[in-house]
Every structure is written in structure tokens, then in C-alpha cells.
Write a protein that holds these residues in place. Structure first.
Motif, PDB file in Angstrom:
ATOM      1  N   ALA A 212       2.442  40.839  15.176  1.00  0.00           N
ATOM      2  CA  ALA A 212       2.698  41.827  16.214  1.00  0.00           C
ATOM      3  C   ALA A 212       1.390  42.307  16.827  1.00  0.00           C
ATOM      4  CB  ALA A 212       3.478  43.005  15.641  1.00  0.00           C
ATOM      5  N   ALA A 213       1.495  43.005  17.944  1.00  0.00           N
ATOM      6  CA  ALA A 213       0.307  43.487  18.651  1.00  0.00           C
ATOM      7  C   ALA A 213      -0.508  44.453  17.804  1.00  0.00           C
ATOM      8  CB  ALA A 213       0.722  44.158  19.961  1.00  0.00           C
ATOM      9  N   ASP A 214       0.126  45.151  16.858  1.00  0.00           N
ATOM     10  CA  ASP A 214      -0.579  46.092  16.000  1.00  0.00           C
ATOM     11  C   ASP A 214      -1.214  45.422  14.786  1.00  0.00           C
ATOM     12  OD1 ASP A 214       1.661  45.486  14.531  1.00  0.00           O
ATOM     13  OD2 ASP A 214       2.481  47.522  14.511  1.00  0.00           O
ATOM     14  N   GLY A 215      -1.100  44.091  14.693  1.00  0.00           N
ATOM     15  CA  GLY A 215      -1.719  43.359  13.606  1.00  0.00           C
ATOM     16  C   GLY A 215      -0.830  43.134  12.403  1.00  0.00           C
ATOM     17  N   LEU A 216       0.347  43.756  12.373  1.00  0.00           N
ATOM     18  CA  LEU A 216       1.268  43.542  11.262  1.00  0.00           C
ATOM     19  C   LEU A 216       1.862  42.137  11.329  1.00  0.00           C
ATOM     20  CD1 LEU A 216       3.162  46.965  11.192  1.00  0.00           C
ATOM     21  CD2 LEU A 216       1.175  46.257   9.844  1.00  0.00           C
ATOM     22  N   LEU A 217       2.104  41.554  10.167  1.00  0.00           N
ATOM     23  CA  LEU A 217       2.647  40.197  10.078  1.00  0.00           C
ATOM     24  C   LEU A 217       4.098  40.273   9.617  1.00  0.00           C
ATOM     25  CD1 LEU A 217      -0.354  38.479   8.229  1.00  0.00           C
ATOM     26  CD2 LEU A 217      -0.083  38.919  10.678  1.00  0.00           C
ATOM     27  N   TRP A 218       4.961  39.517  10.286  1.00  0.00           N
ATOM     28  CA  TRP A 218       6.384  39.518   9.967  1.00  0.00           C
ATOM     29  C   TRP A 218       6.814  38.115   9.550  1.00  0.00           C
ATOM     30  CZ3 TRP A 218       9.378  43.966  10.100  1.00  0.00           C
ATOM     31  CH2 TRP A 218       8.764  45.086  10.673  1.00  0.00           C
ATOM     32  N   PHE A 219       7.575  38.042   8.456  1.00  0.00           N
ATOM     33  CA  PHE A 219       8.027  36.759   7.919  1.00  0.00           C
ATOM     34  C   PHE A 219       9.537  36.784   7.712  1.00  0.00           C
ATOM     35  CE2 PHE A 219       3.630  37.192   6.561  1.00  0.00           C
ATOM     36  CZ  PHE A 219       3.089  35.934   6.831  1.00  0.00           C
ATOM     37  N   ILE A 220      10.188  35.678   8.074  1.00  0.00           N
ATOM     38  CA  ILE A 220      11.603  35.501   7.748  1.00  0.00           C
ATOM     39  C   ILE A 220      11.694  35.036   6.303  1.00  0.00           C
ATOM     40  CG2 ILE A 220      13.676  34.143   8.203  1.00  0.00           C
ATOM     41  CD1 ILE A 220      12.836  33.954  11.097  1.00  0.00           C
ATOM     42  N   THR A 221      12.533  35.732   5.520  1.00  0.00           N
ATOM     43  CA  THR A 221      12.736  35.326   4.132  1.00  0.00           C
ATOM     44  C   THR A 221      14.222  35.077   3.881  1.00  0.00           C
ATOM     45  OG1 THR A 221      13.183  37.481   3.094  1.00  0.00           O
ATOM     46  CG2 THR A 221      10.867  36.935   3.545  1.00  0.00           C
ATOM     47  N   SER A 222      14.518  34.630   2.677  1.00  0.00           N
ATOM     48  CA  SER A 222      15.898  34.305   2.324  1.00  0.00           C
ATOM     49  C   SER A 222      16.797  35.538   2.277  1.00  0.00           C
ATOM     50  CB  SER A 222      15.925  33.600   0.961  1.00  0.00           C
ATOM     51  OG  SER A 222      15.295  34.406  -0.024  1.00  0.00           O
ATOM     52  N   ARG A 223      16.185  36.741   2.270  1.00  0.00           N
ATOM     53  CA  ARG A 223      16.991  37.965   2.200  1.00  0.00           C
ATOM     54  C   ARG A 223      16.598  38.971   3.276  1.00  0.00           C
ATOM     55  NH1 ARG A 223      17.854  40.158  -3.764  1.00  0.00           N
ATOM     56  NH2 ARG A 223      19.485  41.260  -2.586  1.00  0.00           N
ATOM     57  N   GLY A 224      16.115  38.465   4.413  1.00  0.00           N
ATOM     58  CA  GLY A 224      15.783  39.349   5.519  1.00  0.00           C
ATOM     59  C   GLY A 224      14.317  39.286   5.900  1.00  0.00           C
ATOM     60  N   LEU A 225      13.915  40.186   6.808  1.00  0.00           N
ATOM     61  CA  LEU A 225      12.537  40.222   7.286  1.00  0.00           C
ATOM     62  C   LEU A 225      11.637  40.976   6.315  1.00  0.00           C
ATOM     63  CD1 LEU A 225      12.956  41.023  11.089  1.00  0.00           C
ATOM     64  CD2 LEU A 225      11.994  38.937  10.125  1.00  0.00           C
ATOM     65  N   SER A 226      10.412  40.489   6.185  1.00  0.00           N
ATOM     66  CA  SER A 226       9.399  41.202   5.403  1.00  0.00           C
ATOM     67  C   SER A 226       8.178  41.416   6.274  1.00  0.00           C
ATOM     68  CB  SER A 226       9.021  40.414   4.157  1.00  0.00           C
ATOM     69  OG  SER A 226      10.010  40.510   3.156  1.00  0.00           O
ATOM     70  N   MET A 227       7.558  42.594   6.139  1.00  0.00           N
ATOM     71  CA  MET A 227       6.367  42.932   6.900  1.00  0.00           C
ATOM     72  C   MET A 227       5.173  43.016   5.963  1.00  0.00           C
ATOM     73  SD  MET A 227       4.185  45.679   7.524  1.00  0.00           S
ATOM     74  CE  MET A 227       5.097  47.190   7.262  1.00  0.00           C
ATOM     75  N   VAL A 228       4.043  42.463   6.407  1.00  0.00           N
ATOM     76  CA  VAL A 228       2.803  42.510   5.638  1.00  0.00           C
ATOM     77  C   VAL A 228       1.739  43.210   6.482  1.00  0.00           C
ATOM     78  CG1 VAL A 228       0.945  41.144   4.617  1.00  0.00           C
ATOM     79  CG2 VAL A 228       3.322  40.417   4.336  1.00  0.00           C
ATOM     80  N   ASP A 229       1.057  44.170   5.896  1.00  0.00           N
ATOM     81  CA  ASP A 229      -0.061  44.846   6.549  1.00  0.00           C
ATOM     82  C   ASP A 229      -1.350  44.278   5.960  1.00  0.00           C
ATOM     83  OD1 ASP A 229      -1.995  46.462   7.602  1.00  0.00           O
ATOM     84  OD2 ASP A 229      -1.057  48.356   7.042  1.00  0.00           O
ATOM     85  N   PRO A 230      -2.021  43.346   6.650  1.00  0.00           N
ATOM     86  CA  PRO A 230      -3.221  42.712   6.099  1.00  0.00           C
ATOM     87  C   PRO A 230      -4.344  43.695   5.793  1.00  0.00           C
ATOM     88  CG  PRO A 230      -2.423  41.524   8.025  1.00  0.00           C
ATOM     89  CD  PRO A 230      -1.694  42.826   7.983  1.00  0.00           C
ATOM     90  N   VAL A 231      -4.442  44.759   6.589  1.00  0.00           N
ATOM     91  CA  VAL A 231      -5.512  45.734   6.364  1.00  0.00           C
ATOM     92  C   VAL A 231      -5.322  46.443   5.030  1.00  0.00           C
ATOM     93  CG1 VAL A 231      -6.607  47.830   7.223  1.00  0.00           C
ATOM     94  CG2 VAL A 231      -5.888  46.055   8.828  1.00  0.00           C
ATOM     95  N   ALA A 232      -4.085  46.829   4.743  1.00  0.00           N
ATOM     96  CA  ALA A 232      -3.801  47.533   3.495  1.00  0.00           C
ATOM     97  C   ALA A 232      -4.015  46.642   2.280  1.00  0.00           C
ATOM     98  CB  ALA A 232      -2.364  48.059   3.511  1.00  0.00           C
ATOM     99  N   LEU A 233      -3.929  45.340   2.484  1.00  0.00           N
ATOM    100  CA  LEU A 233      -4.065  44.398   1.369  1.00  0.00           C
ATOM    101  C   LEU A 233      -5.425  43.722   1.340  1.00  0.00           C
ATOM    102  CD1 LEU A 233      -0.561  42.687   1.580  1.00  0.00           C
ATOM    103  CD2 LEU A 233      -1.287  44.505   0.015  1.00  0.00           C
ATOM    104  N   SER A 234      -6.351  44.200   2.159  1.00  0.00           N
ATOM    105  CA  SER A 234      -7.642  43.526   2.275  1.00  0.00           C
ATOM    106  C   SER A 234      -8.708  44.092   1.352  1.00  0.00           C
ATOM    107  CB  SER A 234      -8.154  43.604   3.720  1.00  0.00           C
ATOM    108  OG  SER A 234      -8.389  44.957   4.094  1.00  0.00           O
TER     109      SER A 234
END
Length: 268
Positions: A212-234
Motif C-alpha cells: 500500500a501507499a503507506d508501506g504496509l504489505l498485504w498478503f492473501i492467505t488461506s484464511r483471509g488477508l494478513s497485513m505486515v508492517d515492515p517498519v515495526a518488524l525491522s
């Protein structure tokens, strides 16, 4: 097209069914590329799609993924082991294993901030440096099912989705692996125990992840969408503190942490 709550219908050329669409990709000017059945390439030119070419190499095969790069070219993954780049009418170059491209089938393509093209497949991760491809495989630590989707975070790490979870990989690990064949890559794996809704999946197309434009990453999974915040995990990994419960030298407890000369056996 969709902008906010508004939807706009962009017409296809007459007698050209929308159902012939195989893959779509945005260009750098906000337009849209469409790869269609029979090797037809269309481009959205001011709110109306026009046929710009028909590529002979694509006539009898299926396009499975598309990417528009910053040079205005269109990258297409097709068949089981080919990736091609279209740079204008009648100009199409095809790549295969002989060019260093890893084995397919291909699921995802991205262009990184340096202009390099990355291709994720069921068996490999490949990178095009402007001359040829270089690839890593299971021998370098990729999961058995390869890379289902691929994103680059703003800080430069690659995020790879596989059936075992989402992996954060530094491009320097890729560089090291291709310089010494068989060298394992080190990456951080996140799965359902870290909060993913399910395991990443490819459902009906080549768009299984998005940044997304805010840098968040979105992934399709077997049980719905998941969002990853790379900054928080860096944040850098901190090794846990080590506690020593007991030291034995020659089967005797060492109370002052000093070893006598001639010690033959040490247990910690």
C-alpha cells in the motif's frame, strides 16, 4: 477502474471479450496494460483500451503474470518456463533457463528500487540485472513450494510469501548465495504463530500480495488477508542473555570459575 467509492467502466475494443484477459499490470503513468488470449497486448490510453501489438511467441500459450517497469516496458511470464519483455510493437525478447532464469511455474514479478526485475516461482527466485538472470532454489533455503508472491518493502528488504509463511530476506543474502552456489540464505520467517491469518496462497491470479501507499504489505492467505508492517518488524534481533547454572571440571563442580592446570574434561 475504481477510485475511492467511484467505479468507471473502461471499454474494450469492439468484438473483444473481456473474458480473454489473462493478466494485467499498471504502467508508471497510471495507465493499464492487459495481456489477452492469443498474444494480444492492450493499453489503456486515456480511458479506452487499444490493441498495441500481437506477440507471435504468446499466441499458443497462457500469460500468467505481468509487470510494467519504469522504462515503459511490459514483462510477461508465460508457459511453464519463459519470461518475456515487450518494449514496443514487434519488439519482444524471451528468457529461459539458458539465460539463468529459474524453473517455473511463475507466480509473481516486481521491479525493485534499483530497477532490477525479480521473479518468484514454484521452484526458484530469480533476479534480472539488465543483462541476464541469476537464481536461487531449494538448495539455497527456499521452501519446497517456492515463492507464491513477492514484494519489496520501502526499507529495501524482500518479503516472500510461501506455503510455510512470509519471509523477510535481505538482497545481500541473495547476492551471497548466487556468488557461491549451494550457499544457504538466512531469512526471518513469520507464520500463524506470529499472527498471520493463515498460510499464503495464490487464488485465481497473479495478484496475491500488494504494498500500500503507506508501506504496509498485504498478503492473501488461506484464511483471509494478513497485513505486515515492515517498519515495526525491522528492529535488529537481540540475542537472549545466557545464564550459566553450573560448571564442572573433571566431574567436579567449579565454584570460583577457575580451572586447575591439566583439566581434561569441562562441562557447562
Amino acid at each position: 477502474s475504481i477510485e475511492g467509492a467511484e467505479q468507471t467502466r473502461v471499454p474494450f475494443p469492439p468484438r473483444f471479450p473481456v473474458s480473454w484477459t489473462e493478466a494485467i499490470a499498471a504502467d508508471q503513468a497510471g495507465g493499464l496494460w492487459v495481456a489477452a488470449l492469443g498474444g494480444v497486448i492492450l493499453h489503456d490510453n486515456g480511458g479506452r483500451f487499444q490493441v498495441v501489438d500481437q506477440v507471435e511467441a504468446l499466441r499458443d500459450t497462457r500469460v500468467v503474470a505481468a509487470l510494467g517497469d519504469r522504462q515503459g516496458r511490459l514483462w510477461l511470464a508465460y508457459g511453464n518456463d519463459r519470461v518475456g519483455v515487450w518494449s514496443g510493437k514487434g519488439q519482444f525478447r524471451s528468457f529461459g533457463p539458458q539465460d539463468g532464469l529459474g524453473a517455473g511455474p511463475y507466480y509473481s514479478m516486481i521491479e525493485d528500487t534499483s530497477g532490477r526485475i525479480w521473479v518468484g516461482s514454484g521452484a526458484s527466485l530469480s533476479r534480472y540485472d539488465g543483462t541476464r538472470f541469476a537464481s536461487v532454489t531449494r538448495a539455497n533455503g527456499l521452501p519446497p513450494t517456492g515463492v507464491l508472491s513477492l514484494l519489496e518493502a520501502k526499507e529495501g528488504h524482500l518479503w516472500l510469501a510461501s506455503t510455510v509463511g512470509v519471509m523477510r530476506l535481505s538482497p545481500s543474502e541473495f547476492d551471497h548465495a548466487i556468488s557461491a552456489p549451494g550457499t544457504p540464505m538466512y531469512f526471518r520467517l513469520y507464520d500463524t504463530s506470529d499472527g498471520l491469518a493463515g498460510f499464503p496462497a495464490v487464488i485465481g491470479g497473479d495478484r496475491a500480495a500488494a504494498r500500500a501507499a503507506d508501506g504496509l504489505l498485504w498478503f492473501i492467505t488461506s484464511r483471509g488477508l494478513s497485513m505486515v508492517d515492515p517498519v515495526a518488524l525491522s528492529t535488529a534481533y537481540r540475542a537472549p542473555k545466557v545464564g550459566i547454572d553450573e560448571i564442572r571440571a573433571d566431574d567436579r563442580v567449579v565454584s570460583d570459575r577457575r580451572l586447575r592446570p591439566g583439566t581434561a574434561k569441562l562441562e557447562i
